[in-house]
Design a protein around this motif. Structure first.
Motif, PDB file in Angstrom:
ATOM      1  N   ALA A  19       0.929  -1.262   0.025  1.00 34.54           N
ATOM      2  CA  ALA A  19      -0.380  -0.096   0.186  1.00 34.54           C
ATOM      3  C   ALA A  19       0.589   1.350   0.037  1.00 34.54           C
ATOM      4  O   ALA A  19       0.754   1.906  -0.863  1.00 34.54           O
ATOM      5  CB  ALA A  19      -1.021  -0.161   1.193  1.00 34.54           C
ATOM      6  N   LEU A  20       1.809   1.358   0.859  1.00 34.67           N
ATOM      7  CA  LEU A  20       2.845   2.755   0.548  1.00 34.67           C
ATOM      8  C   LEU A  20       3.622   2.955  -0.470  1.00 34.67           C
ATOM      9  O   LEU A  20       3.729   4.182  -1.580  1.00 34.67           O
ATOM     10  CB  LEU A  20       4.584   2.013   2.034  1.00 34.67           C
ATOM     11  CG  LEU A  20       3.541   2.627   3.139  1.00 34.67           C
ATOM     12  CD1 LEU A  20       4.471   2.136   4.159  1.00 34.67           C
ATOM     13  CD2 LEU A  20       3.491   4.134   3.473  1.00 34.67           C
ATOM     14  N   VAL A  21       3.633   1.242  -1.069  1.00 37.40           N
ATOM     15  CA  VAL A  21       4.407   1.520  -2.749  1.00 37.40           C
ATOM     16  C   VAL A  21       3.519   1.943  -3.609  1.00 37.40           C
ATOM     17  O   VAL A  21       3.524   3.204  -4.299  1.00 37.40           O
ATOM     18  CB  VAL A  21       5.142   0.271  -2.462  1.00 37.40           C
ATOM     19  CG1 VAL A  21       6.076   0.131  -3.935  1.00 37.40           C
ATOM     20  CG2 VAL A  21       6.256   0.546  -1.821  1.00 37.40           C
ATOM     21  N   LEU A  22       1.900   1.865  -3.783  1.00 35.88           N
ATOM     22  CA  LEU A  22       1.168   1.533  -4.577  1.00 35.88           C
ATOM     23  C   LEU A  22       0.885   3.287  -4.668  1.00 35.88           C
ATOM     24  O   LEU A  22       0.060   3.135  -5.869  1.00 35.88           O
ATOM     25  CB  LEU A  22       0.388   0.218  -4.987  1.00 35.88           C
ATOM     26  CG  LEU A  22       1.423  -1.181  -5.235  1.00 35.88           C
ATOM     27  CD1 LEU A  22       0.821  -2.347  -5.510  1.00 35.88           C
ATOM     28  CD2 LEU A  22       2.254  -0.847  -6.490  1.00 35.88           C
ATOM     29  N   GLU A  23      -0.687   3.300  -2.905  1.00 38.14           N
ATOM     30  CA  GLU A  23      -0.732   3.824  -3.308  1.00 38.14           C
ATOM     31  C   GLU A  23      -0.205   4.704  -1.958  1.00 38.14           C
ATOM     32  O   GLU A  23      -1.595   5.011  -0.750  1.00 38.14           O
ATOM     33  CB  GLU A  23      -2.430   3.520  -2.631  1.00 38.14           C
ATOM     34  CG  GLU A  23      -2.760   2.207  -3.434  1.00 38.14           C
ATOM     35  CD  GLU A  23      -3.612   3.100  -5.264  1.00 38.14           C
ATOM     36  OE1 GLU A  23      -3.074   4.787  -4.871  1.00 38.14           O
ATOM     37  OE2 GLU A  23      -3.591   2.717  -6.418  1.00 38.14           O
ATOM     38  N   PRO A  24       0.557   5.486  -2.214  1.00 36.45           N
ATOM     39  CA  PRO A  24       1.015   6.366  -0.909  1.00 36.45           C
ATOM     40  C   PRO A  24      -0.020   7.584  -0.467  1.00 36.45           C
ATOM     41  O   PRO A  24       0.036   7.963   0.670  1.00 36.45           O
ATOM     42  CB  PRO A  24       2.078   6.622  -1.483  1.00 36.45           C
ATOM     43  CG  PRO A  24       2.256   7.093  -3.367  1.00 36.45           C
ATOM     44  CD  PRO A  24       1.207   5.642  -3.318  1.00 36.45           C
ATOM     45  N   ALA A  25      -0.543   7.816  -1.598  1.00 30.53           N
ATOM     46  CA  ALA A  25      -1.739   9.227  -1.049  1.00 30.53           C
ATOM     47  C   ALA A  25      -2.453   8.586  -0.097  1.00 30.53           C
ATOM     48  O   ALA A  25      -3.115   9.710   1.221  1.00 30.53           O
ATOM     49  CB  ALA A  25      -2.542   9.433  -2.156  1.00 30.53           C
ATOM     50  N   TRP A  26      -2.865   7.225   0.476  1.00 30.34           N
ATOM     51  CA  TRP A  26      -3.546   6.651   1.632  1.00 30.34           C
ATOM     52  C   TRP A  26      -3.241   6.955   2.373  1.00 30.34           C
ATOM     53  O   TRP A  26      -4.624   7.105   3.920  1.00 30.34           O
ATOM     54  CB  TRP A  26      -3.932   5.238   1.196  1.00 30.34           C
ATOM     55  CG  TRP A  26      -4.743   4.528   0.278  1.00 30.34           C
ATOM     56  CD1 TRP A  26      -5.957   5.221  -1.240  1.00 30.34           C
ATOM     57  CD2 TRP A  26      -4.659   2.965  -0.343  1.00 30.34           C
ATOM     58  NE1 TRP A  26      -6.038   4.797  -1.926  1.00 30.34           N
ATOM     59  CE2 TRP A  26      -5.479   2.774  -1.395  1.00 30.34           C
ATOM     60  CE3 TRP A  26      -3.846   2.147   0.582  1.00 30.34           C
ATOM     61  CZ2 TRP A  26      -5.795   2.091  -2.302  1.00 30.34           C
ATOM     62  CZ3 TRP A  26      -4.828   1.116  -0.266  1.00 30.34           C
ATOM     63  CH2 TRP A  26      -5.514   1.014  -1.537  1.00 30.34           C
ATOM     64  N   PHE A  27      -2.002   7.209   2.777  1.00 26.88           N
ATOM     65  CA  PHE A  27      -1.220   7.513   4.221  1.00 26.88           C
ATOM     66  C   PHE A  27      -1.021   9.182   4.272  1.00 26.88           C
ATOM     67  O   PHE A  27      -0.713   9.420   5.188  1.00 26.88           O
ATOM     68  CB  PHE A  27      -0.320   6.971   4.431  1.00 26.88           C
ATOM     69  CG  PHE A  27      -0.017   5.208   4.070  1.00 26.88           C
ATOM     70  CD1 PHE A  27      -0.254   4.503   5.143  1.00 26.88           C
ATOM     71  CD2 PHE A  27       0.085   4.789   3.064  1.00 26.88           C
ATOM     72  CE1 PHE A  27      -0.717   3.228   4.980  1.00 26.88           C
ATOM     73  CE2 PHE A  27      -0.241   2.937   2.724  1.00 26.88           C
ATOM     74  CZ  PHE A  27      -0.521   2.942   3.797  1.00 26.88           C
ATOM     75  N   GLU A  28      -1.363  10.119   3.354  1.00 27.02           N
ATOM     76  CA  GLU A  28      -1.433  11.508   3.418  1.00 27.02           C
ATOM     77  C   GLU A  28      -1.586  12.157   4.828  1.00 27.02           C
ATOM     78  O   GLU A  28      -1.334  12.765   5.684  1.00 27.02           O
ATOM     79  CB  GLU A  28      -1.710  12.418   2.253  1.00 27.02           C
ATOM     80  CG  GLU A  28      -1.199  13.551   3.082  1.00 27.02           C
ATOM     81  CD  GLU A  28      -2.022  14.147   0.988  1.00 27.02           C
ATOM     82  OE1 GLU A  28      -2.032  15.703   0.662  1.00 27.02           O
ATOM     83  OE2 GLU A  28      -2.691  14.060  -0.060  1.00 27.02           O
ATOM     84  N   PRO A  29      -2.962  11.571   5.858  1.00 21.35           N
ATOM     85  CA  PRO A  29      -3.361  11.875   6.409  1.00 21.35           C
ATOM     86  C   PRO A  29      -2.253  11.699   8.121  1.00 21.35           C
ATOM     87  O   PRO A  29      -2.162  12.467   9.176  1.00 21.35           O
ATOM     88  CB  PRO A  29      -4.482  11.657   6.988  1.00 21.35           C
ATOM     89  CG  PRO A  29      -5.075  11.399   5.737  1.00 21.35           C
ATOM     90  CD  PRO A  29      -4.099  10.857   5.002  1.00 21.35           C
TER      91      PRO A  29
END
Length: 249
Positions: A19-29
């Motif tokens: 998830a961190l590599v493919l969809e890093p935007a999920w962790f913006e908060p």
């Protein structure tokens, strides 16, 4: 139940890494509180997936080369014909530990230029020692009765090496490779100082812009890679030990 928890933990860490590599935007908060003055919370100067894959590729190439050289050297010095070369071999494999990787990079750049090659040289030299010493330990601590039995049934030296010695020593050898891989994963980040495309780019970008979010992103990805690879190689060691009839530690 005791076996389910390790599997669950591994799956969770792997899912987090993906998830961190493919969809890093999920962790913006999560990363936003680490930024200042409206700086981006997610690394936006390149692809995290591409950097991660290239980082792993560089480490894999360096460790494969280091494993080949270190294992061959250890086999050579444990044979009667090469025993006298043990001090020289130890001096060679200790070069990487004598010179810090940064120093090796500085020396390699004038000869090899910027990019991946200086990083590969530094990781190769740095990874020799643990693999060599573990291979040496594995080959010199074999049960004498087993070696004598192999000799007694008429096996040639090459047959004893391939069918008895290396299979029995394999778990110890793999432990050295595991240590080399984990060290190289962290050390490879400094390759970005000489233009190698590694996760060090994320960390350096964070340091130069005082953006802690970038530093943490790069560090977390490298840390997850190290934990997962360490765990995977440790599981392979246990499987090899069981196959060789050795009780895993």
């Amino acid at each position: 139940m005791s076996r389910a928890w390790p599997l669950l933990a591994r799956g969770t860490l792997l899912a987090l890494l993906v998830a961190l590599v493919l969809e890093p935007a999920w962790f913006e908060p999560l990363f936003r509180p680490l930024t200042r003055n409206g700086a981006p919370a997610i690394y936006d100067q390149g692809s995290l997936l591409a950097l991660t894959l290239h980082h792993v590729q560089i480490v894999a190439l360096a460790c494969l080369a280091a494993s080949a050289v270190a294992i061959v050297l250890a086999i050579l010095v444990t044979r009667p014909i090469g025993a006298e070369f043990l001090p020289l071999s130890r001096a060679v494999v200790n070069i990487g530990q004598t010179f810090p990787p940064v120093a090796v990079l500085a020396l390699a750049v004038p000869a090899l230029g910027f990019g991946d090659r200086p990083t590969l040289v530094a990781l190769f030299l740095y990874g020799l020692l643990p693999i060599f010493e573990n291979t040496l330990a594995g080959l010199t601590t074999l049960p004498p009765a087993v070696v004598d039995a192999a000799r007694g049934v008429g096996m040639t030296p090459v047959q004893r090496l391939l069918r008895v010695e290396l299979p029995l020593a394999a778990p110890v050898i793999l432990a050295g490779i595991r240590l080399s891989v984990v060290i190289s994963l962290g050390t490879a980040t400094i390759g970005s100082t000489v233009a190698a495309a590694t996760l060090g780019e994320v960390i350096i970008a964070g340091l130069t812009s005082s953006n802690l979010a970038f530093v943490v992103q790069g560090g977390v990805i490298v840390g997850l890679l190290a934990v997962l690879l360490h765990d995977g190689l440790a599981a392979a060691e246990r499987a090899l030990a069981r196959r060789a009839g050795i009780r895993p530690a």
